[in-house]
Enzyme design. Structure first.
Site, PDB file in Angstrom:
ATOM      1  N   LYS A  25       0.829  -1.210  -0.017  1.00 52.15           N
ATOM      2  CA  LYS A  25       0.122   0.115  -0.001  1.00 52.15           C
ATOM      3  C   LYS A  25       1.037   1.328  -0.063  1.00 52.15           C
ATOM      4  O   LYS A  25       1.481   1.375   0.957  1.00 52.15           O
ATOM      5  CB  LYS A  25      -0.875  -0.118   1.118  1.00 52.15           C
ATOM      6  N   GLU A  48       9.107   1.108  11.265  1.00 51.12           N
ATOM      7  CA  GLU A  48      10.092   2.140  10.887  1.00 51.12           C
ATOM      8  C   GLU A  48       9.235   3.618  11.180  1.00 51.12           C
ATOM      9  O   GLU A  48       8.783   4.065  10.184  1.00 51.12           O
ATOM     10  CB  GLU A  48      10.719   1.989   9.615  1.00 51.12           C
ATOM     11  N   GLU A 102       9.361  14.993  15.411  1.00 48.23           N
ATOM     12  CA  GLU A 102       9.707  15.014  14.130  1.00 48.23           C
ATOM     13  C   GLU A 102       9.030  15.948  13.507  1.00 48.23           C
ATOM     14  O   GLU A 102       7.862  16.120  13.061  1.00 48.23           O
ATOM     15  CB  GLU A 102       9.388  13.679  13.674  1.00 48.23           C
ATOM     16  N   CYS A 124      13.315  10.293   7.460  1.00 47.75           N
ATOM     17  CA  CYS A 124      13.090   9.735   8.787  1.00 47.75           C
ATOM     18  C   CYS A 124      14.324   9.772   9.465  1.00 47.75           C
ATOM     19  O   CYS A 124      14.413  10.218  10.735  1.00 47.75           O
ATOM     20  CB  CYS A 124      12.785   8.203   8.694  1.00 47.75           C
TER      21      CYS A 124
END
Ligand code: NAI
Ligand code: MG
Length: 487
Positions: free
Chosen positions: A181, A256, A389, A290
Site C-alpha cells: 500500500k 520504521e 519530528e 526519517c
C-alpha cells in the site's frame, strides 16, 4: 517555467495491480505536483474489496509457479529487475521528481538506490540459510529459514522508490509474496516499478499494489486476517494504530517510525567535513527524511564559530522546483507545510530564535509548498522542536560542555534512529557509539551515503525490527527448528 505536467505516456496505470492484472477502481484520487501546487495525475482509490482480492492473489501465488522458483532463480530475477530499473531510470526519476517535488539529482540517486536494493538482495537470495545444532548423538537438529507468506507493506511518500526497493526486494528474495500500500501523496514511481515487474515476468500475484487512502486501503490491509507479516514506515501515531491492529491477529511487524536524530559536534571535529554533512543531513529531501539529522549538539568552545559558518551556509540555501536541482524542493503537501509553519510560529512565540534562513529562487513557483531551510537557536530545554519530528528543513541547535552532557542530550529523546558523532578522539568515538541509544551511529560521517548494505531500524519511538543489509533478509523469514531422532 518548466511544465509540471509530465508527458502522458510516462504516467503509470491509474489502477491497482492485483494478481498480475491492472484493475481499475470506481473512484480515483487526484495526485498533485507539490512544487507547483498543480494537478499531476490520478491514482486508483482501493477499498477493502480490492485489498481483499490482492491478499487472496498473494496467497494463491504462494502455492503457484513462485513456489517452484528456487532461491537462485529468485536471485536471478531480482538481478534482472535491477537492470530493468536502471534502464528506466530517466522515466522513473522524472516521475519521482514531479510527484514528490524532490530535486532531480536526488530522484535519480533514489532510483539508483532502488536498483541497488534489488541487486544486493539478488546476491543474498541463495546465501541465507539455517544451521545445524549439536544436540544428543541420536539426533540431528536443524533450523530452516522460511518465508512468512503474504507480506503487507505500508510505505510513505518521502522516498517511494527507495522504500519499495528496501521492502519488496528483501521480501521477494526470501520467497514471500507482497501486497504493497503506497502513500496517496506520492506513488507514481511505485506504480511504474510494479509495471516493470510485470514486464519482467514476475509470476502473477507475487507483487500486488493497492493505492489508496491510509484510512481505507491502508486500514483494510493492516486488519486483513490473511496477512502473515506487516512492515510499516511512517509516523509513530499511525504506526501505533497499525501495530495494535496487527497484534489482534498476532501478525509480526517491522515498524520504521522516524526520528529526532542528533549530530554531536566536538571541538576537535574537522569542521570543513562536518558542517557540509550537517547541512546535507537536514536539507536532503527538504528534511522529510526519517533519518534526518534534525538536532545539532555543539560543544561550547566552537559554538560561536559553528553558528557563524552555519549561518552563511543556511543563507546560501536555495529552494526551487525539482527540475531546477536547487538545494531544497518543496514539502509534499499544503497540509505538511501548514503543520510545519504552525510549529515554527509556536516556537518563535516561545522564544526560539531563527538565526538564519535560506531563500526562494527568483521567479520560483509561488503555489508550491515551499518552506525555506531554517536554523533554530536559543531553544528552551525540553521544547517540542527538540522532541518532535518536524519533517522539514529545520535544524535545532543546542550547546554542551563535555562528553557526558553531550551523551545526555543525545539520548534525551523518545526516538532513536540515527546519530552522527564528529570527533577525532578514538576513545570518545567508541564510548559514544556504545552509549547512544539508536539503531545506527555514524562517526565522522552521516548516513554512509544511504548504505543499502547497512542494517537500519529504530529504538523506542523510532520503531523496531531491522531492514536493509543482510539483516533485512532475516526479517522477512521465520525460523523453524527440525529435530530428527535417528537412533
Ligand atoms: P502516515 O504515517 O499517516 O502515513 C504513512 C503510510 O501509512 C501511508 O501509506 C498512509 O496512507 C498509511 N496510513 C495512514 N493511516 C493509516 C491507517 N489507519 N492504517 C493503515 N495505514 C495507514 O504519515 P503522514 O500522515 O503522511 O505524515 C504525517 C507525519 O508523519 C509527517 O509529518 C512525519 O512527521 C511523519 N512521517 C514520517 C515518515 C518517516 O519516514 N519517518 C514518513 C511519512 C511521514
Ligand atoms: Mg504527489
Amino acid at each position: 517555467m518548466p511544465s509540471p505536467i509530465l508527458p502522458l505516456d510516462t504516467l503509470p496505470p491509474v489502477a491497482a495491480l492485483i494478481g498480475g492484472r491492472w484493475v481499475e477502481t470506481p473512484q480515483k484520487l487526484a495526485v498533485e505536483a507539490p512544487a507547483y501546487g498543480a494537478a499531476l495525475s490520478h491514482i486508483a482509490r482501493c477499498q477493502s474489496a480490492e485489498v481483499d482480492a490482492a491478499v487472496c492473489a498473494a496467497h494463491q501465488a504462494l502455492v503457484g509457479e513462485w513456489f517452484d522458483w528456487t532461491a537462485r532463480r529468485r536471485g536471478e530475477w531480482l538481478a534482472a529487475f535491477a537492470v530493468a530499473v536502471e534502464a528506466d531510470q530517466g522515466r522513473l526519476a522524472a516521475l519521482e521528481c514531479a510527484d514528490t517535488g524532490k530535486p532531480m539529482n536526488q530522484a535519480r540517486s533514489d532510483i539508483a538506490a532502488c536498483a541497488r536494493y534489488f541487486r544486493f538482495y539478488a546476491g543474498g537470495a541463495d546465501k541465507l540459510h539455517g544451521e545445524t545444532i549439536p544436540f544428543e548423538h541420536d539426533f540431528t537438529v536443524m533450523t530452516l529459514r522460511e518465508p512468512y507468506g503474504v507480506c503487507a507493506q505500508i510505505i510513505p511518500w518521502n522516498y517511494p522508490a527507495q522504500i519499495f526497493g528496501r521492502c519488496v526486494a528483501a521480501a521477494l528474495a526470501t520467497g514471500n509474496t507482497v501486497v504493497l500500500k503506497p502513500a496517496e501523496q506520492a506513488c507514481l514511481s511505485v506504480l511504474r516499478l510494479a509495471e516493470l515487474a510485470v514486464e519482467q515476468g514476475l509470476p502473477p500475484g507475487v507483487l500486488n499494489v493497492v493505492p489508496g487512502l491510509g484510512s481505507e486501503a491502508g486500514a483494510a490491509l493492516a486488519a486483513h486476517p490473511d496477512i502473515d507479516h506487516l512492515s510499516f514506515t511512517g509516523s509513530p501515531e499511525t504506526g501505533t494504530r497499525v501495530a495494535q491492529v496487527a497484534a489482534e491477529q498476532h501478525v509480526p511487524t517491522t515498524m520504521e517510525l522516524g526520528g529526532k536524530s542528533p549530530q554531536l559536534l566536538f571541538d576537535d571535529a574537522d569542521l570543513d567535513v562536518a558542517l557540509p554533512a550537517v547541512v546535507r543531513g537536514i536539507i536532503q529531501n527538504a528534511g522529510q527524511t526519517c533519518s534526518a539529522g534534525s538536532r545539532l549538539l555543539v560543544q561550547e568552545e566552537i559554538a560561536e564559530r559553528v553558528l557563524r559558518e552555519l549561518t552563511t551556509r543556511f543563507e546560501a540555501l536555495c529552494c526551487d522546483v525539482g527540475e531546477a536541482d536547487a538545494d531544497c524542493g518543496p514539502l509534499i503537501s499544503a497540509a505538511q507545510k501548514s503543520r510545519l509553519e504552525e510549529r515554527l510560529a509556536e516556537a518563535q512565540d516561545s522564544g526560539v530564535r531563527v538565526l538564519a534562513r535560506g531563500y526562494m529562487a527568483e521567479g520560483a513557483s509561488t503555489r508550491g509548498h515551499f518552506v525555506v531551510p531554517q536554523l533554530l537557536t536559543e531553544i528552551p530545554d525540553g521544547h517540542p522542536v527538540l522532541r518532535e519530528e518536524l519533517f522539514g528543513p529545520v535544524l535545532a541547535v543546542q550547546r554542551f560542555s563535555d562528553e557526558a552532557e553531550a551523551l545526555c542530550l543525545a539520548n534525551d529523546t523518545d526516538f532513536g534512529l540515527c546519530a552522527g558523532v564528529w570527533t577525532q578522539n578514538g576513545g570518545r568515538q567508541l564510548r559514544l557509539a556504545r552509549g547512544i541509544c539508536s539503531g545506527q551511529v555514524f562517526i565522522n560521517n552521516y548516513g554512509a551515503a544511504g548504505g543499502v548494505e547497512l542494517p537500519f531500524g529504530g529504538v523506542g519511538r523510532s520503531g523496531h525490527g531491522r531492514e536493509k543489509g543482510f539483516e533485512g533478509l532475516r526479517s522477512y523469514t521465520r525460523l523453524k527448528t527440525v529435530a530428527l531422532h535417528h537412533g
